[in-house]
Design a protein around this motif. Structure first.
Motif: not given
Length: 564
Positions: A444-450, A484-497
């Motif tokens: 689910e987390e992968l799908d949301r980030a992608l 877009r894949l690089v952005l998905a990777r950054a979003l999947l990391a879910a950092p505070d900042v």
């Protein structure tokens, strides 16, 4: 900080500092970490070499027994002794190979781990302090040279011990021949010494040219598309051709000196052998020694060429290992631009706010801030918000949750703050590994980030989906797909900042509109800073900041930019 690189009780992965005091100290550190393979190879090398030295003496005694007509009993006894020595030598030789290879593998493994740890420790600092060719040369050729030195140690110790044993045995039989051996063999070894220094110097020059050539080759491969676009392919090819010729000439120079060293390793012990045989023959004619002793002296003198050649090989190998260890130590002496604080301050829980007192950029906690700045300076601004300032640059540190970045523990900073930009690379491996790294992420987390990065169609077009292997650099993807894949990777990391630099610069307007809305929704409640001049990003921003050239680091006019 305490220098613990030479603490033998610490594994490379646990050593916090990578500072080397010199090539010999580094090699000795490798020995102290795991000495048993070297000790075992030295013992087995001695057991392997001594029977080889004793066989000529045993054969000489067998000949004397047969010449005296003492019967076949003595002849059989000495023949069986020679056979036993041969069996012992074979068994010890098999064990020596295992021990020597184990010692070599130890040196290779630890040096690779130390180099990789140092590269990770330096991070982006490495690009400004060392050529990529130097790192590649150390990871390949230099590591191999260090391993070769550890492989030859056991045989060398065995050769020295056997040579001493032969010299003692010959001296007991004939003091004159023994003295000739004791003088001739060391003289042959010492005669090789003057060739070692020129070999080191020429090998160092060759390694330097190889590092330059490797760096140029990497630059050409990385920028081949640009070179073809501007018509510079031929010019850079000619430049690399000249550099490769310099490498060839340096290699030939080092090869010639190595050839002289090998020739000396054959000639000098050969002269010693000829001299001992000539002297032994004269003593045999005078009746001072028997025919069997003459055969023994000849066999022993012929055997001595092996210890001398082994010592020659060891001298050459250790000379190259010293050069290689020196280059490794040069990399290990490099220090990061920013040193960790002695007493780090913890960050407050939850999404923190960002505040840069130098540029005036502020990002409220849990909100989306869009910053417009000169295009050629956005990278520096993004770096300022995510990395501590370099010591001595004269600018105050950015505050993260009220804590200056130079007071935050680097590990905590990396886990809480993430910067993603157009220079981010895709590495080889499956796409799933590329997106998740070492963390476990649910489907689910992968799908949301992608979905947020509008990259689901990229995955669906792949033959094996997320299990498809990604080529180095993601070169099979288009610029927009890779972004877009690089952005998905950054979003999947879910950092505070999360700090994003032009995250949609390579996609069309319709795709950008979807990405902007979805990222804003996914990052709701977390601190997000986006550097972009796109009106779509400004449309979803909780706060907008516009900076002129004067508010950017490195500018002389600090009054031109006014934050909104």
């Amino acid at each position: 900080m305490t220098n613990r690189l030479f603490d033998a009780s610490v594994a490379p992965a646990a050593v916090p500092e990578a500072d080397a005091r010199g090539p010999w100290a580094y090699l000795w550190w490798l020995v102290r970490i795991r000495p048993w393979p070297l000790v075992l190879s030295a013992v087995l090398g001695t057991v392997w070499m001594v029977p080889l030295a004793l066989v000529p003496l045993v054969i000489g005694r067998a000949i004397d027994e047969a010449g005296r007509g003492a019967g076949q009993g003595g002849l059989y006894l000495w023949s069986l002794t020679a056979l036993g020595l041969g069996v012992l030598q074979a068994v010890a030789g098999a064990g020596l190979i295992q021990a020597a290879v184990s010692a070599e593998a130890h040196a290779l493994s630890y040096t690779h781990r130390v180099l990789v740890r140092q590269v990770v420790r330096l991070g982006a600092t490495l690009r400004g302090k060392a050529r990529s060719g130097d790192v590649a040369a150390s990871a390949a050729a230099d590591v191999e040279s260090i391993g070769n030195a550890f492989e030859v140690v056991g045989r060398t110790i065995g050769a020295v011990f056997a040579a001493v044993l032969v010299a003692v045995a010959l001296t007991a039989t004939s003091p004159v021949l023994g003295l000739a051996v004791l003088i001739g063999v060391p003289a042959a070894v010492l005669g090789i010494g003057p060739l070692l220094r020129p070999l080191q110097e020429r090998d160092e020059a060759q390694r330097e040219h190889m590092g330059v050539a490797t760096s140029q080759a990497g630059d050409i491969v990385a920028g081949l598309r640009i070179l073809r676009g501007i018509g510079g392919e031929a010019g850079f090819a000619e430049r690399f051709r000249r550099t490769s010729q310099e490498v060839r000439r340096a290699g030939e120079s080092a090869g010639r000196m190595e050839a002289w060293l090998q020739a000396a390793g054959v000639l000098l012990p050969g002269l010693v052998t000829v001299g001992i045989v000539w002297l032994g023959a004269r003593l045999a004619l005078q009746g001072s020694i028997t025919a069997g002793e003459l055969v023994a002296f000849y066999g022993a003198s012929a055997f001595l060429t092996l210890p001398v050649s082994t010592a020659t090989e060891a001298a050459e190998t250790l000379s190259l290992a010293k050069v290689a260890a020196g280059r490794v130590c040069t990399l290990l002496r490099l220090t990061p631009a920013v040193t960790p604080p002695v007493h780090p301050q913890p960050l407050p829980p939850g999404p923190p706010a960002l505040a840069d007192p130098y540029t005036g950029v502020t990002a409220e906690a849990g909100r989306l801030t869009v910053v417009t700045a000169p295009t050629d300076r956005t990278g520096e601004l993004a770096d300022r918000l995510t990395f501590p300032p370099v010591a001595g640059d004269g600018t105050p540190a950015v505050l993260l949750g009220g804590v200056p970045l130079d007071r935050v523990d680097p590990a905590e900073l990396r886990s809480r703050v993430l910067r993603s930009g157009p220079a981010d690379a895709l590495f080889s491996g499956t796409l799933r590994e590329e997106l998740t790294g070492r963390t476990d992420r649910s489907p689910e987390e992968l799908d949301r980030a992608l979905h947020a990065a509008d990259a689901a169609d990229v995955v669906e077009a792949l033959p094996e989906g997320l299990d498809t292997r990604v080529d180095e650099g993601g070169r099979t993807f288009s610029g927009g797909q890779r972004q877009r894949l690089v952005l998905a990777r950054a979003l999947l990391a879910a950092p505070d900042v999360l700090v994003l630099e032009d995250p949609t610069s390579s996609v069309d307007a319709h795709t950008e509109a979807r990405v902007v809305e979805r990222v804003a929704a996914l990052r709701a409640g977390r601190t997000t800073v986006v550097f972009s001049d796109s009106p779509l990003w400004h449309g979803v921003a909780d706060r907008e900041i516009r900076l002129g050239a004067g508010r950017v680091p490195g500018s002389t006019d600090r009054s031109a930019g006014v934050p909104s």
